[in-house]
Write an enzyme that holds these catalytic residues in place. Sequence first.
Site, PDB file in Angstrom:
ATOM      1  N   ARG A  37    -103.116  43.665  54.246  1.00  0.00           N
ATOM      2  CA  ARG A  37    -103.253  42.569  53.284  1.00  0.00           C
ATOM      3  C   ARG A  37    -102.113  42.547  52.276  1.00  0.00           C
ATOM      4  O   ARG A  37    -101.760  41.491  51.754  1.00  0.00           O
ATOM      5  CB  ARG A  37    -104.599  42.667  52.567  1.00  0.00           C
ATOM      6  CG  ARG A  37    -105.761  42.293  53.467  1.00  0.00           C
ATOM      7  CD  ARG A  37    -107.088  42.394  52.768  1.00  0.00           C
ATOM      8  NE  ARG A  37    -108.157  41.898  53.612  1.00  0.00           N
ATOM      9  CZ  ARG A  37    -109.437  41.952  53.315  1.00  0.00           C
ATOM     10  NH1 ARG A  37    -109.829  42.487  52.173  1.00  0.00           N
ATOM     11  NH2 ARG A  37    -110.345  41.478  54.143  1.00  0.00           N
ATOM     12  N   LYS A 199    -125.407  38.016  64.537  1.00  0.00           N
ATOM     13  CA  LYS A 199    -126.465  37.013  64.368  1.00  0.00           C
ATOM     14  C   LYS A 199    -126.052  35.600  64.754  1.00  0.00           C
ATOM     15  O   LYS A 199    -125.009  35.112  64.312  1.00  0.00           O
ATOM     16  CB  LYS A 199    -126.936  37.013  62.909  1.00  0.00           C
ATOM     17  CG  LYS A 199    -127.581  38.313  62.462  1.00  0.00           C
ATOM     18  CD  LYS A 199    -128.024  38.221  61.012  1.00  0.00           C
ATOM     19  CE  LYS A 199    -128.708  39.504  60.551  1.00  0.00           C
ATOM     20  NZ  LYS A 199    -129.151  39.403  59.145  1.00  0.00           N
ATOM     21  N   GLY A 377    -115.113  35.740  55.821  1.00  0.00           N
ATOM     22  CA  GLY A 377    -116.031  34.652  55.532  1.00  0.00           C
ATOM     23  C   GLY A 377    -115.316  33.330  55.325  1.00  0.00           C
ATOM     24  O   GLY A 377    -115.830  32.273  55.706  1.00  0.00           O
TER      25      GLY A 377
END
Length: 397
Positions: A37, A199, A377
Amino acid sequence: MAKLSIRDIDLKGKRVLVRVDYNVPLDDNGAITDETRIRETLPTLDHLYSQGAKVILMAHLGRPKGKPDPKFTLRNVAKRLADVVCRPVAFVDDCVGEKVEKTVGAMQNGDTLVLENVRYYGEEEKNDPEFSKKLAKIADVYVNDAFGAAHRAHASTEGVTRHVGKSAMGLLMEKELKFLGEELAKPAKPFVVILGGAKVSDKITVIDALLDKCDVMLIGGAMAYTFKFALDEEVGKSLCERDKKELALSALEKAKARGVKLLLPVDNLITQEFKAGAKTQFTTPGQGIPADWEGVDIGPETVKLYSEEIAKAGTILWNGPMGVFEIPDFSKGTFEVARAIAANGKCTSIIGGGDSVKAVKKAKVADRMTFVSTGGGASLEFLEGRELPGVAALSDK
């Protein structure tokens, strides 16, 4: 709507406040274990240096819960950055206030300053207007280069833009938006989407959005067992969202209606114990998972099936591992998929953040991918078609 880039602004002598994503992984002793990063911001930093800007970097690290915590200081990040850019990097142990203003006031063109963790203040995550104003006080121009934090409307990503003249995207942000946006708006065909992870409920929105664009969708990870369960197949004690049967069925119906080839694993690696060294075996095509066993990876027949689709692809988007790749005994399926993508040298391959990035690095093929996203995300929300506050707040061209 096109957003202002640092390429569009004269930055010489300007105090440029840059929001970077330096939320790097740390070991138990606080040492940085992966500097990716930091390195990903180099094109933006090099551009700012070439323009003669005063470079002020702000970021968050970990979850210090709104108060100073030495475990999450950015001091060590500043030291590592100095090694990476091969030039002095100053550090100040606050991100707002008189000490920061005085330090910035003494900066010369081309200097670099790292501010302390913005999450040492609870006002950051609350997007407090007064705190945002304090952050902006030291800036002539604001730059957001933290795509991984752009899905959060925090003071350092959204609020600060209300108090500066110009807000622009950095070169990493620009690159993320290009590959996850422009490249996937009109992808080279066939467009193959590979989705994994735990999920279905976490990814149902992105599944729905991508079924409108892709030609083939390959499903892996624990979410595959929810699809299997929805089709009345035995999944044993595999991780499975039994209450999401209708979600899975609706995705299968949409794929059928859209003419998308949605493939599920035809065989699986299963175990009775979720740990390294445990006894494992493969199911055979058509065989369910016994009641006291659980699936932890895709099997060799699925690897072959998926690799054939990957080899034909013009564009590939991968988000989510095929199994529990963190445990070496359960990692083969994920790594084989990574290698299959790397072997297709003609396609545009986009790795959509999170665990998929870790997987291509562990498989040692990250350098053979067209683009590896830094957003976890944020990548998912952008692919879902959601507006990212940290992008929307930037100045229009």
